[in-house]
Design an enzyme around this catalytic site. Structure first.
Site, PDB file in Angstrom:
ATOM      1  N   ARG A   1       5.222  11.569 -12.850  1.00 18.63           N
ATOM      2  CA  ARG A   1       7.078  11.138 -12.070  1.00 18.63           C
ATOM      3  C   ARG A   1       7.440   9.888 -12.819  1.00 18.63           C
ATOM      4  NH1 ARG A   1       4.749   8.442  -6.315  1.00 18.63           N
ATOM      5  NH2 ARG A   1       3.915   6.400  -7.703  1.00 18.63           N
TER       6      ARG A   1
ATOM      7  N   GLY B   1      -4.600   4.150  -8.091  1.00 15.97           N
ATOM      8  CA  GLY B   1      -6.686   5.079  -7.923  1.00 15.97           C
ATOM      9  C   GLY B   1      -6.828   6.237  -8.422  1.00 15.97           C
ATOM     10  N   ARG B   2      -4.941   6.523  -8.334  1.00 13.60           N
ATOM     11  CA  ARG B   2      -5.423   8.475  -8.341  1.00 13.60           C
ATOM     12  C   ARG B   2      -3.428   8.337  -9.459  1.00 13.60           C
ATOM     13  NH1 ARG B   2      -1.963  10.465  -3.669  1.00 13.60           N
ATOM     14  NH2 ARG B   2      -1.196   8.056  -2.624  1.00 13.60           N
TER      15      ARG B   2
ATOM     16  N   ASP C   1       3.193  -1.568   0.042  1.00 16.83           N
ATOM     17  CA  ASP C   1       2.399  -1.172  -1.616  1.00 16.83           C
ATOM     18  C   ASP C   1       3.146   0.265  -2.052  1.00 16.83           C
ATOM     19  OD1 ASP C   1       0.582  -0.501   0.242  1.00 16.83           O
ATOM     20  OD2 ASP C   1       0.638   1.621  -0.660  1.00 16.83           O
ATOM     21  N   ASN C   2       4.756   0.509  -0.916  1.00 17.55           N
ATOM     22  CA  ASN C   2       5.358   2.051  -0.905  1.00 17.55           C
ATOM     23  C   ASN C   2       6.605   1.700  -1.020  1.00 17.55           C
ATOM     24  OD1 ASN C   2       2.947   3.183  -1.302  1.00 17.55           O
ATOM     25  ND2 ASN C   2       2.872   4.121   1.095  1.00 17.55           N
TER      26      ASN C   2
ATOM     27  N   ARG D   1       5.901  -2.873  -7.460  1.00 20.81           N
ATOM     28  CA  ARG D   1       6.169  -2.539  -6.087  1.00 20.81           C
ATOM     29  C   ARG D   1       6.204  -4.020  -5.355  1.00 20.81           C
ATOM     30  NH1 ARG D   1       3.283   2.409  -5.170  1.00 20.81           N
ATOM     31  NH2 ARG D   1       2.986   3.223  -7.137  1.00 20.81           N
TER      32      ARG D   1
ATOM     33  N   LYS E   1       0.235  11.059 -11.029  1.00 18.70           N
ATOM     34  CA  LYS E   1      -0.473  11.386 -10.605  1.00 18.70           C
ATOM     35  C   LYS E   1      -1.401  12.752 -10.032  1.00 18.70           C
ATOM     36  CE  LYS E   1       1.451  10.372  -5.679  1.00 18.70           C
ATOM     37  NZ  LYS E   1       2.618   9.951  -4.396  1.00 18.70           N
TER      38      LYS E   1
HETATM   39  P1  AMP Z   1      -0.842   5.722  -0.575  1.00 19.31           P
HETATM   40  O1  AMP Z   1      -1.257   6.895   0.748  1.00 19.31           O
HETATM   41  O2  AMP Z   1      -0.828   7.036  -1.562  1.00 19.31           O
HETATM   42  O3  AMP Z   1       0.173   4.973  -0.527  1.00 19.31           O
HETATM   43  O4  AMP Z   1      -2.418   4.952  -1.746  1.00 19.31           O
HETATM   44  C1  AMP Z   1      -2.332   4.006  -1.218  1.00 19.31           C
HETATM   45  C2  AMP Z   1      -3.905   3.124  -1.786  1.00 19.31           C
HETATM   46  O5  AMP Z   1      -4.824   4.542  -2.113  1.00 19.31           O
HETATM   47  C3  AMP Z   1      -2.849   3.672  -3.847  1.00 19.31           C
HETATM   48  O6  AMP Z   1      -4.566   2.531  -3.601  1.00 19.31           O
HETATM   49  C4  AMP Z   1      -3.570   5.100  -3.755  1.00 19.31           C
HETATM   50  O7  AMP Z   1      -4.684   4.591  -5.490  1.00 19.31           O
HETATM   51  C5  AMP Z   1      -5.488   5.170  -2.584  1.00 19.31           C
HETATM   52  N1  AMP Z   1      -5.295   6.350  -2.841  1.00 19.31           N
HETATM   53  C6  AMP Z   1      -5.015   7.564  -2.602  1.00 19.31           C
HETATM   54  N2  AMP Z   1      -5.240   8.740  -2.413  1.00 19.31           N
HETATM   55  C7  AMP Z   1      -6.170   8.091  -3.708  1.00 19.31           C
HETATM   56  C8  AMP Z   1      -7.288   9.701  -4.354  1.00 19.31           C
HETATM   57  N3  AMP Z   1      -7.537  10.319  -3.754  1.00 19.31           N
HETATM   58  N4  AMP Z   1      -8.201   8.968  -5.005  1.00 19.31           N
HETATM   59  C9  AMP Z   1      -8.536   7.333  -5.160  1.00 19.31           C
HETATM   60  N5  AMP Z   1      -7.406   6.568  -4.966  1.00 19.31           N
HETATM   61  C10 AMP Z   1      -6.754   7.368  -3.478  1.00 19.31           C
HETATM   62 MG    MG Z   2       1.568   4.550  -2.285  1.00 21.93          MG
END
Ligand code: AMP
Ligand code: MG
Length: 486
Positions: free
Chosen positions: A172, A88-89, A248-249, A179, A109
């Site tokens: 990165r 998402g980002r 997902d991580n 994943r 990222k």
């Molecule tokens: P994470 O917490 O990094 O594991 O992210 C979990 C999900 O939230 C993933 O699908 C990310 O792409 C999405 N996500 C986290 N931060 C953002 C953001 N600032 N904008 C859009 N999507 C985000």
């Molecule tokens: Mg993540």
């Protein structure tokens, strides 16, 4: 061109990703470029360390050969299933083959919205960029399989989090960004054809030996289980808490990924957790093994249709693979922790010795890294004072030191000291130091960031000029909670 891209993920069917280009930022500034890593990746470092390179690494220019895309994935977050996550980002720019012959992803990222961003802005605050750079490079220097940091860029823009903060873009590098959640994406959609393509892609890329096995998908499952069992034990050896072990991580390559609310232990406690969003302590220090097993169970479930077309046969196959996890993880933990007290070929009584020490540390609120590091010095000098003064309650540690010395006869001590010194790091990215780096970075001062990064290149070596980085936080410096900050 700086990168010789060869994009195997982009060649997979449409269902795997969404084509999307990064969104430019207004005034990018290079904070740090990892020239050594770039060279290892076969990247033209001079071209990358140029205005053209900065434009690529901030998302302002598409490099020749890049086929930018956002990867699709699902995931279990804190136990609940989210069918629709995805980058998402973040955006995968493409893949390069390093001088070691291995393929790696180059991934931005904080590069702007994608079809997978729903609530977020697709951006990253600078703080998490600096944190991920520091911690991932520290983990690499500590010898832990991990994604790497190629570059940190200040975007010149602000993002709105808790207030307005400077934005950043992080580049990165990973063996892949596939994943457990990527498998869940196709499993949840019952898309078995693409699930098989994904599994074959992962086998070719990360487990080529599985192709020779009688059942390649079982061998894939075994391989992922083995690497995760070892990885989580390796984290624990260093006092690392990932903080957000959602599926997902968790990579299938066995690399640590997604350094969000991660932290290193100061005082040891098995229930320690830092993440502000982990209310229940699901991802607490000592829960990381069981949680890895839980995640791998989700992974095994996705593979059922590939393991055997007859589900009555597939389930026992998956169960047999999963049953191996506990022994693999436990023996990795025992090997790593008995090495921390200088014992190489350990038996069960040595593991009891470790457990007694950890209990004394928890009770005495002793600093995890300092205690283990001082043990070698105590054995060498014969003076236990530097160990004992790390404990608030000293009876248990005094008794333990006696028992431990009895276990290590004089003749065994030089080897024990050497083993401890290569197992117990002096320098870790301590939470209060990372906070300091982020505070300074938000004010435009990157010196503390560069300095911390330098120190952590050699975590097992005494570095007199950086001795202050060994220290545990003062009471007013202790960081109690970490935030994703995304
Ligand atoms: P994470 O917490 O990094 O594991 O992210 C979990 C999900 O939230 C993933 O699908 C990310 O792409 C999405 N996500 C986290 N931060 C953002 C953001 N600032 N904008 C859009 N999507 C985000
Ligand atoms: Mg993540």
């Amino acid at each position: 061109m700086p990168f010789a891209f060869d994009n195997s993920y982009a060649r997979l069917p449409e269902a795997f990703s969404a084509r999307i280009e990064p969104t430019p930022v207004s005034a990018p500034v290079m904070i740090r470029l990892n020239r050594e890593l770039a060279a290892d990746l076969g990247i033209d470092v001079a071209r990358l360390d140029s205005p053209e390179g900065l434009n690529i690494l901030s998302g302002n220019r598409i490099a020749d050969g890049s086929e930018p895309l956002a990867m699709a994935y699902s995931g279990h977050q804190f136990g609940g299933f989210s069918p629709q996550l995805g980058d998402g980002r973040a955006i995968l720019l493409g893949e390069v083959v390093g001088i070691d012959g291995l393929r790696r992803d180059v991934h931005l990222k904080g590069s702007g919205p994608t079809p997978f961003s729903r609530r977020g802005d697709g951006r990253s605050a600078l703080g998490p960029v600096l944190r991920e750079y520091i911690v991932s490079e520290a983990m690499a220097a500590l010898g832990v399989p991990t994604t790497r940091a190629l570059a940190a860029v200040a975007s010149g823009e602000q993002v709105i989090r808790e207030g307005r903060v400077p934005g950043g873009v992080f580049t990165r590098i990973a063996r892949s960004h596939i994943r457990v959640g990527t498998f869940e994406w196709f499993a949840a959609r019952q898309d078995h054809a693409n699930l098989r393509l994904l599994a074959d892609h992962v086998i070719a890329r990360h487990y080529p030996e599985a192709r020779e096995a009688a059942n390649s998908y079982r061998a894939l499952l075994d391989g992922v289980i083995q690497r995760q069992a070892e990885l989580v034990a390796h984290w624990m050896q260093l006092g690392f808490i990932h903080g957000v072990m959602n599926t997902d991580n968790m990579t299938v390559s066995g690399e640590t990924i997604d350094y969000g609310p991660c932290a290193f232990l100061d005082n040891y406690h098995p229930k320690k957790k830092f993440s502000s969003i982990d209310q229940q302590g699901r991802y607490a220090f000592a829960n990381q093994g069981p949680i890895a097993h839980w995640n791998l169970t989700r992974f095994a479930e996705t593979l059922l249709p590939l393991l055997n077309s007859d589900s009555d046969k597939a389930i026992p196959e998956a169960e047999a693979a999963l049953d191996a996890f506990s022994n693999l993880h436990q023996s990795a933990l025992q090997r790593r922790f008995t090495a921390k007290i200088g014992i190489d070929a350990a038996d069960d009584s040595d593991w009891n010795l470790v457990k007694t020490l950890l209990a004394a540390m928890a009770e005495g609120e002793a600093d995890f890294t300092l205690v283990f590091r001082q043990l070698a010095n105590a054995l060498e000098s014969g003076n236990d004072a530097t160990v004992i003064r790390l404990f608030n309650e000293t009876d248990a540690i005094i008794a333990w030191l006696r028992e431990w010395r009895a276990r290590l006869p004089q003749a065994a001590r030089p080897a024990a000291i050497a083993l401890m010194r290569r197992t117990n790091s002096i320098f870790i990215p301590r939470n209060h130091r990372i906070e300091e780096v982020i505070q300074a970075g938000n004010g435009g001062d990157y010196e503390p960031f560069h300095r911390l990064n330098e120190v952590l290149q050699h975590p097992f070596e005494e570095q007199g000029e950086f001795a202050e980085y060994e220290a545990a936080p003062e009471p007013d410096e202790v960081v109690c909670a970490t935030f994703c900050g995304t």
